[in-house]
Design a protein around this motif. Structure first.
Motif, PDB file in Angstrom:
ATOM      1  N   SER A 113       0.834  -1.196   0.000  1.00  0.00           N
ATOM      2  CA  SER A 113       0.000   0.000   0.000  1.00  0.00           C
ATOM      3  C   SER A 113       0.871   1.249   0.000  1.00  0.00           C
ATOM      4  O   SER A 113       1.927   1.293   0.622  1.00  0.00           O
ATOM      5  CB  SER A 113      -0.895   0.007   1.241  1.00  0.00           C
ATOM      6  OG  SER A 113      -1.628   1.214   1.288  1.00  0.00           O
ATOM      7  N   ARG A 114       0.405   2.279  -0.685  1.00  0.00           N
ATOM      8  CA  ARG A 114       1.086   3.578  -0.669  1.00  0.00           C
ATOM      9  C   ARG A 114       0.560   4.460   0.474  1.00  0.00           C
ATOM     10  O   ARG A 114       1.045   5.556   0.693  1.00  0.00           O
ATOM     11  CB  ARG A 114       0.899   4.298  -1.998  1.00  0.00           C
ATOM     12  CG  ARG A 114       1.543   3.576  -3.172  1.00  0.00           C
ATOM     13  CD  ARG A 114       1.464   4.427  -4.433  1.00  0.00           C
ATOM     14  NE  ARG A 114       2.003   3.760  -5.589  1.00  0.00           N
ATOM     15  CZ  ARG A 114       3.293   3.705  -5.903  1.00  0.00           C
ATOM     16  NH1 ARG A 114       4.192   4.269  -5.127  1.00  0.00           N
ATOM     17  NH2 ARG A 114       3.684   3.078  -6.995  1.00  0.00           N
ATOM     18  N   GLY A 115      -0.493   3.996   1.191  1.00  0.00           N
ATOM     19  CA  GLY A 115      -1.057   4.757   2.300  1.00  0.00           C
ATOM     20  C   GLY A 115      -2.162   5.718   1.888  1.00  0.00           C
ATOM     21  O   GLY A 115      -2.809   6.320   2.736  1.00  0.00           O
ATOM     22  N   ARG A 116      -2.394   5.860   0.591  1.00  0.00           N
ATOM     23  CA  ARG A 116      -3.388   6.827   0.122  1.00  0.00           C
ATOM     24  C   ARG A 116      -4.824   6.391   0.425  1.00  0.00           C
ATOM     25  O   ARG A 116      -5.641   7.199   0.856  1.00  0.00           O
ATOM     26  CB  ARG A 116      -3.215   7.084  -1.366  1.00  0.00           C
ATOM     27  CG  ARG A 116      -4.224   8.071  -1.905  1.00  0.00           C
ATOM     28  CD  ARG A 116      -3.737   8.846  -3.106  1.00  0.00           C
ATOM     29  NE  ARG A 116      -4.800   9.686  -3.658  1.00  0.00           N
ATOM     30  CZ  ARG A 116      -5.205  10.830  -3.130  1.00  0.00           C
ATOM     31  NH1 ARG A 116      -4.626  11.308  -2.044  1.00  0.00           N
ATOM     32  NH2 ARG A 116      -6.179  11.521  -3.694  1.00  0.00           N
ATOM     33  N   LEU A 117      -5.150   5.129   0.199  1.00  0.00           N
ATOM     34  CA  LEU A 117      -6.518   4.675   0.460  1.00  0.00           C
ATOM     35  C   LEU A 117      -6.838   4.796   1.947  1.00  0.00           C
ATOM     36  O   LEU A 117      -7.930   5.245   2.318  1.00  0.00           O
ATOM     37  CB  LEU A 117      -6.706   3.236  -0.030  1.00  0.00           C
ATOM     38  CG  LEU A 117      -8.122   2.678   0.052  1.00  0.00           C
ATOM     39  CD1 LEU A 117      -9.132   3.588  -0.652  1.00  0.00           C
ATOM     40  CD2 LEU A 117      -8.164   1.281  -0.544  1.00  0.00           C
ATOM     41  N   GLU A 118      -5.886   4.455   2.796  1.00  0.00           N
ATOM     42  CA  GLU A 118      -6.084   4.590   4.233  1.00  0.00           C
ATOM     43  C   GLU A 118      -6.354   6.052   4.595  1.00  0.00           C
ATOM     44  O   GLU A 118      -7.243   6.353   5.400  1.00  0.00           O
ATOM     45  CB  GLU A 118      -4.828   4.106   4.986  1.00  0.00           C
ATOM     46  CG  GLU A 118      -4.521   2.635   4.795  1.00  0.00           C
ATOM     47  CD  GLU A 118      -3.592   2.338   3.615  1.00  0.00           C
ATOM     48  OE1 GLU A 118      -2.846   1.359   3.700  1.00  0.00           O
ATOM     49  OE2 GLU A 118      -3.626   3.067   2.612  1.00  0.00           O
ATOM     50  N   MET A 119      -5.595   6.968   3.975  1.00  0.00           N
ATOM     51  CA  MET A 119      -5.771   8.393   4.228  1.00  0.00           C
ATOM     52  C   MET A 119      -7.136   8.880   3.726  1.00  0.00           C
ATOM     53  O   MET A 119      -7.823   9.649   4.399  1.00  0.00           O
ATOM     54  CB  MET A 119      -4.650   9.185   3.537  1.00  0.00           C
ATOM     55  CG  MET A 119      -4.731  10.681   3.756  1.00  0.00           C
ATOM     56  SD  MET A 119      -3.626  11.575   2.640  1.00  0.00           S
ATOM     57  CE  MET A 119      -4.468  11.350   1.081  1.00  0.00           C
ATOM     58  N   LEU A 120      -7.552   8.416   2.542  1.00  0.00           N
ATOM     59  CA  LEU A 120      -8.844   8.830   1.985  1.00  0.00           C
ATOM     60  C   LEU A 120     -10.004   8.385   2.872  1.00  0.00           C
ATOM     61  O   LEU A 120     -10.976   9.122   3.052  1.00  0.00           O
ATOM     62  CB  LEU A 120      -9.014   8.287   0.567  1.00  0.00           C
ATOM     63  CG  LEU A 120      -8.107   8.902  -0.490  1.00  0.00           C
ATOM     64  CD1 LEU A 120      -8.194   8.103  -1.795  1.00  0.00           C
ATOM     65  CD2 LEU A 120      -8.446  10.360  -0.730  1.00  0.00           C
ATOM     66  N   ILE A 121      -9.902   7.173   3.440  1.00  0.00           N
ATOM     67  CA  ILE A 121     -10.960   6.687   4.341  1.00  0.00           C
ATOM     68  C   ILE A 121     -11.028   7.570   5.583  1.00  0.00           C
ATOM     69  O   ILE A 121     -12.108   8.021   5.978  1.00  0.00           O
ATOM     70  CB  ILE A 121     -10.717   5.206   4.702  1.00  0.00           C
ATOM     71  CG1 ILE A 121     -10.963   4.323   3.477  1.00  0.00           C
ATOM     72  CG2 ILE A 121     -11.601   4.776   5.882  1.00  0.00           C
ATOM     73  CD1 ILE A 121     -10.505   2.888   3.632  1.00  0.00           C
ATOM     74  N   ALA A 122      -9.880   7.850   6.202  1.00  0.00           N
ATOM     75  CA  ALA A 122      -9.861   8.693   7.410  1.00  0.00           C
ATOM     76  C   ALA A 122     -10.353  10.101   7.097  1.00  0.00           C
ATOM     77  O   ALA A 122     -11.120  10.678   7.883  1.00  0.00           O
ATOM     78  CB  ALA A 122      -8.450   8.736   7.991  1.00  0.00           C
ATOM     79  N   GLN A 123      -9.952  10.659   5.956  1.00  0.00           N
ATOM     80  CA  GLN A 123     -10.400  12.015   5.593  1.00  0.00           C
ATOM     81  C   GLN A 123     -11.902  12.056   5.377  1.00  0.00           C
ATOM     82  O   GLN A 123     -12.568  12.990   5.814  1.00  0.00           O
ATOM     83  CB  GLN A 123      -9.685  12.493   4.325  1.00  0.00           C
ATOM     84  CG  GLN A 123      -8.260  12.917   4.544  1.00  0.00           C
ATOM     85  CD  GLN A 123      -7.581  13.337   3.252  1.00  0.00           C
ATOM     86  OE1 GLN A 123      -8.024  13.025   2.147  1.00  0.00           O
ATOM     87  NE2 GLN A 123      -6.475  14.058   3.397  1.00  0.00           N
ATOM     88  N   ALA A 124     -12.438  11.061   4.683  1.00  0.00           N
ATOM     89  CA  ALA A 124     -13.886  11.033   4.430  1.00  0.00           C
ATOM     90  C   ALA A 124     -14.655  10.941   5.739  1.00  0.00           C
ATOM     91  O   ALA A 124     -15.701  11.602   5.904  1.00  0.00           O
ATOM     92  CB  ALA A 124     -14.239   9.873   3.505  1.00  0.00           C
TER      93      ALA A 124
END
Length: 131
Positions: A113-124
């Motif tokens: 993982s690049r960490g982006r999907l995890e960040m998008l979930i937390a931001q949403a």
């Protein structure tokens, strides 16, 4: 495992979590309220998750044609769980992916993982409910 803290009670964040998966282009997750977890297991996908390119979300190496994440069949597993925090709710997400060539060649390999999907979930989740 990546995530962030959402300044809201766990029950409030929990009520929005399955919808966030849909907003990001993931299928409806399996829900386990007993451990405050939602998950998508082995979802087969190619090229994009919602508006995001696979290579922007995961790293599967490169070939002569570019990032393997954009040209291979990906089995994506995403699991998010919520833990209480002094500042609200801690959102933790684990993304796992396996790439398989689509041209019939044998062999699958693990992507990171690049960490982006995890960040998008937390931001949403931090944005709160849609109005």
């Amino acid at each position: 495992v990546e995530g962030g803290v959402v300044p809201a009670p766990r029950q409030e964040v929990w009520s929005r979590l399955p919808a966030v998966y849909g907003e990001l282009g993931l299928p409806e997750p399996a829900v386990d309220h007993s451990v405050w977890t939602v998950a998508v297991q082995n979802h087969t996908i190619m090229r994009r998750v919602g508006s995001e390119s696979m290579s922007g979300l995961i790293d599967c190496g490169r070939s002569m044609t570019g990032p393997n994440a954009d040209s291979h069949r990906i089995r994506l597993s995403v699991r998010t769980w919520l833990e209480p925090s002094a500042d609200g709710t801690e959102v933790r997400t684990r993304v796992e992916a396996v790439a398989t060539p689509v041209d019939g060649r044998a062999g699958s390999f693990t992507c990171s993982s690049r960490g982006r999907l995890e960040m998008l979930i937390a931001q949403a989740l931090s944005r709160g409910p849609a109005t």
